[in-house]
Design a protein around this motif. Structure first.
Motif, mmCIF file in Angstrom:
data_model
loop_
_atom_site.group_PDB
_atom_site.id
_atom_site.type_symbol
_atom_site.label_atom_id
_atom_site.label_comp_id
_atom_site.label_asym_id
_atom_site.label_seq_id
_atom_site.Cartn_x
_atom_site.Cartn_y
_atom_site.Cartn_z
ATOM 1 N N VAL A 223 6.846 29.969 -18.027
ATOM 2 C CA VAL A 223 5.846 29.187 -18.737
ATOM 3 C C VAL A 223 6.535 28.005 -19.410
ATOM 4 N N GLY A 224 5.947 26.835 -19.276
ATOM 5 C CA GLY A 224 6.537 25.628 -19.836
ATOM 6 C C GLY A 224 7.287 24.783 -18.831
ATOM 7 N N THR A 225 7.506 25.308 -17.617
ATOM 8 C CA THR A 225 8.196 24.536 -16.580
ATOM 9 C C THR A 225 7.436 23.245 -16.280
ATOM 10 N N ARG A 226 8.158 22.127 -16.243
ATOM 11 C CA ARG A 226 7.529 20.858 -15.910
ATOM 12 C C ARG A 226 7.136 20.837 -14.436
ATOM 13 N N VAL A 227 6.035 20.152 -14.142
ATOM 14 C CA VAL A 227 5.506 20.082 -12.778
ATOM 15 C C VAL A 227 5.281 18.611 -12.417
ATOM 16 N N PHE A 228 5.712 18.238 -11.200
ATOM 17 C CA PHE A 228 5.415 16.910 -10.659
ATOM 18 C C PHE A 228 4.500 17.118 -9.461
ATOM 19 N N ALA A 229 3.294 16.594 -9.558
ATOM 20 C CA ALA A 229 2.283 16.818 -8.522
ATOM 21 C C ALA A 229 1.861 15.495 -7.904
ATOM 22 N N GLU A 230 1.894 15.414 -6.577
ATOM 23 C CA GLU A 230 1.389 14.248 -5.858
ATOM 24 C C GLU A 230 0.004 14.593 -5.320
ATOM 25 N N ALA B 271 0.829 -1.205 0.000
ATOM 26 C CA ALA B 271 0.000 0.000 0.000
ATOM 27 C C ALA B 271 0.865 1.257 0.000
ATOM 28 N N VAL B 272 1.949 1.232 0.768
ATOM 29 C CA VAL B 272 2.862 2.392 0.810
ATOM 30 C C VAL B 272 3.508 2.607 -0.553
ATOM 31 N N VAL B 273 3.990 1.534 -1.160
ATOM 32 C CA VAL B 273 4.663 1.647 -2.463
ATOM 33 C C VAL B 273 3.691 2.158 -3.523
ATOM 34 N N VAL B 274 2.483 1.608 -3.533
ATOM 35 C CA VAL B 274 1.499 2.020 -4.544
ATOM 36 C C VAL B 274 1.055 3.460 -4.317
ATOM 37 N N GLY B 275 0.677 3.788 -3.064
ATOM 38 C CA GLY B 275 0.128 5.110 -2.786
ATOM 39 C C GLY B 275 1.138 6.232 -2.872
ATOM 40 N N ARG B 276 2.388 5.956 -2.489
ATOM 41 C CA ARG B 276 3.363 7.044 -2.399
ATOM 42 C C ARG B 276 4.379 7.051 -3.525
ATOM 43 N N ALA B 277 4.391 6.016 -4.367
ATOM 44 C CA ALA B 277 5.360 5.988 -5.468
ATOM 45 C C ALA B 277 4.700 5.646 -6.797
ATOM 46 N N LEU C 152 1.483 5.285 -7.867
ATOM 47 C CA LEU C 152 0.374 6.117 -8.334
ATOM 48 C C LEU C 152 0.825 7.529 -8.733
ATOM 49 N N PRO C 153 1.641 8.229 -7.918
ATOM 50 C CA PRO C 153 2.125 9.548 -8.367
ATOM 51 C C PRO C 153 2.933 9.479 -9.655
ATOM 52 N N LEU C 154 3.817 8.490 -9.776
ATOM 53 C CA LEU C 154 4.621 8.378 -10.998
ATOM 54 C C LEU C 154 3.733 8.124 -12.213
ATOM 55 N N TRP C 155 2.746 7.238 -12.047
ATOM 56 C CA TRP C 155 1.865 6.923 -13.169
ATOM 57 C C TRP C 155 1.035 8.138 -13.574
ATOM 58 N N ARG C 156 0.488 8.845 -12.593
ATOM 59 C CA ARG C 156 -0.345 10.009 -12.924
ATOM 60 C C ARG C 156 0.455 11.106 -13.588
ATOM 61 N N ASN C 157 1.667 11.353 -13.127
ATOM 62 C CA ASN C 157 2.464 12.421 -13.731
ATOM 63 C C ASN C 157 2.920 12.056 -15.134
ATOM 64 N N ARG C 158 3.223 10.792 -15.349
ATOM 65 C CA ARG C 158 3.563 10.377 -16.711
ATOM 66 C C ARG C 158 2.354 10.520 -17.634
ATOM 67 N N ARG C 159 1.188 10.225 -17.097
ATOM 68 C CA ARG C 159 -0.028 10.294 -17.906
ATOM 69 C C ARG C 159 -0.411 11.723 -18.247
ATOM 70 N N HIS C 160 -0.311 12.641 -17.271
ATOM 71 C CA HIS C 160 -0.863 13.982 -17.458
ATOM 72 C C HIS C 160 0.154 15.017 -17.933
ATOM 73 N N GLN C 161 1.458 14.784 -17.753
ATOM 74 C CA GLN C 161 2.492 15.675 -18.304
ATOM 75 C C GLN C 161 2.209 17.149 -17.973
ATOM 76 N N LEU C 162 2.204 17.462 -16.693
ATOM 77 C CA LEU C 162 1.821 18.800 -16.245
ATOM 78 C C LEU C 162 2.905 19.831 -16.541
ATOM 79 N N ARG C 163 2.472 21.030 -16.929
ATOM 80 C CA ARG C 163 3.384 22.143 -17.186
ATOM 81 C C ARG C 163 2.732 23.455 -16.753
ATOM 82 N N VAL C 164 3.576 24.414 -16.388
ATOM 83 C CA VAL C 164 3.094 25.755 -16.057
ATOM 84 C C VAL C 164 2.655 26.445 -17.340
ATOM 85 N N SER C 165 1.414 26.973 -17.329
ATOM 86 C CA SER C 165 0.913 27.683 -18.507
ATOM 87 C C SER C 165 0.839 29.190 -18.294
#
Length: 445
Positions: free
Chosen positions: A306-313, A209-215, A217-230
């Motif tokens: 603008v364009g700075t990459r963002v990693f969000a948990e 649960a710790v590995v999934v919730g804290r590593a 899931l955040p890694l998967w979501r950030n790879r999926r959404h590719q967040l950037r400052v607009s």
């Protein structure tokens, strides 16, 4: 302006927080019963102190696994209970771990000493030298004692967060050492392959649960959404809003009132994670946070490009419309605590009264947006200004602003002293506890 309407929660429905809390208690109680059954199946030692010591060790380890579950940041639990409450429960469970493991050592030492004729300290040394896994258990207990001392209120207030966090990470070393000690030396597990399988399963699920919730899931979501400052928009001399875009944001399960731990991936900020609430309801196209300068880290937000990459948990937090019990609401904000309140007003359905407490008109961040949103939603908006004393959100003042406050849900966010004062006022006005919603975001780090 896009608004998201949420249907009113049925007053007679089970509250999500109660469901989640009951589920956690049930899981803990069921496992406690299973541990007791396996313990009884293994048979009892002739010395009562040894029996109590072994049982205390088993329950101390079970509480340790439960601790891991509490801080795993699993979305289902977090949305229903909130990171602040889960963290608080984790802390108090930690003291339970400390005392049960101390009882384990004391009972075992005196129990074996009674049989061997040694003094208790010499007995512990002898066990560490002759029994597999006992030395590991001694080291684990020493680590837990240090972590417990660092987590005590007196020490916690005087340690920098980074220092406390670094010390706290050694708990994982203690977990591994304690687990290997138990499966190697615990009579409950050496006598039964079923008990060993059960124990490996419990700990595998807790650590997983710790590995999934804290590593994972955040890694998967950030790879999926590719967040950037607009966009970077100054709101005042000390407040700035950061607009963020990405891919498939309509599939990000964020709600108004929640927060993320944000990392802006620049040379000087990539290692810093700060909790900031969403200051606008997610619309599936972009996210927005609004932050007040509180040090060099937050001051640097103004210089983001603008364009700075963002990693969000995240998203994290139970400060959402999911917990409504009434169709009408009161939203009380203090200072920059208006950010999740403004987002909530955008999403909430039903008549709302917004009370915004600031020292001066200039401190009213996002007030123009709030006023326009209140007009569109048909909400009442009260801007309350002035010094801290006299208390302008005292019971009489709140009752004047919102005469039917006891019949509404109350969402509260602001600086801790203001929140404590308002909570006292709400109790004085007999607002039922289930109708009061707040989250102490300072615990999110």
């Amino acid at each position: 302006m896009t608004t998201v309407q949420s249907p009113p929660a049925p007053p007679t429905g089970l509250r999500p927080r109660v469901v989640a809390r009951t589920g956690l208690y049930a899981v803990l109680a069921a496992n406690a019963a299973v541990v007791a059954w396996f313990f009884a199946q293994a048979g009892f030692a002739s010395n009562a102190l040894i029996v109590l010591g072994r049982l205390a060790g088993l329950y101390g380890a079970l509480l340790m696994a439960f601790q891991l579950l509490l801080v795993a940041r699993l979305p289902w639990l977090d949305r229903r209970i909130g990171m602040d409450r889960l963290t608080s429960w984790h802390r108090w469970t930690g003291f339970g771990v400390l005392w049960t493991l101390l009882a384990h050592v004391v009972f075992i030492a005196f129990g074996y000493a009674d049989s061997s004729g040694m003094d208790p300290v010499s007995q512990v040394v002898d066990l560490a030298e002759t029994v597999e896994g006992v030395l590991r258990a001694v080291v684990a207990l020493a680590i837990i004692l240090v972590v417990g001392a660092a987590s005590a209120r007196y020490a916690r207030r005087r340690l920098a967060y980074e220092t406390w966090h670094f010390i706290h990470l050694y708990t994982y070393v203690a977990v591994v050492l304690a687990f290997t000690h138990q499966v190697a030396a615990g009579t409950t597990f050496t006598a039964s392959s079923a008990a060993r399988t059960y124990w490996y399963t419990v700990w595998g699920l807790a650590l997983g649960a710790v590995v999934v919730g804290r590593a994972v899931l955040p890694l998967w979501r950030n790879r999926r959404h590719q967040l950037r400052v607009s966009a970077v928009v100054p709101e005042s001399d000390t407040v700035v809003s950061i607009h963020i875009t990405g891919r498939d944001l309509d599939r990000l399960p964020a709600r108004a009132g929640q927060f993320f731990l944000w990392r802006f991936l620049t040379k000087d900020r990539w290692w810093q994670a700060n909790p900031f609430s969403l200051s606008a309801a997610p619309d599936g196209r972009s996210l927005r946070l609004t932050a007040k300068t509180a040090g060099d880290g937050t001051a640097a937000l103004r210089r983001l490009k603008v364009g700075t990459r963002v990693f969000a948990e995240g998203p994290y937090g139970a400060f959402t419309a999911l917990h409504r019990t009434r169709s009408e609401s009161v939203l009380i904000a203090g200072g920059v605590g208006v950010t999740p309140i403004r987002a909530l007003l955008e999403e909430l359905h039903g008549h709302a009264v917004v009370v915004y407490r600031v020292a001066t008109d200039r401190d009213a961040v996002l007030y123009d947006e709030l006023r326009e949103l209140a007009r569109v939603k048909g909400a009442e908006l009260h801007l309350v200004t002035g010094p801290v004393s006299p208390d302008k959100l005292a019971p009489a003042e709140l009752a004047r602003l919102v005469p039917d406050i006891a019949d509404r849900d109350v969402f509260l966010c602001g600086p801790p002293p203001m929140m404590n004062a308002v909570l006292a006022s709400l109790r004085a006005l007999d607002v039922p506890g289930p109708q009061i919603h707040f989250e102490r975001f300072s615990l999110a780090g």
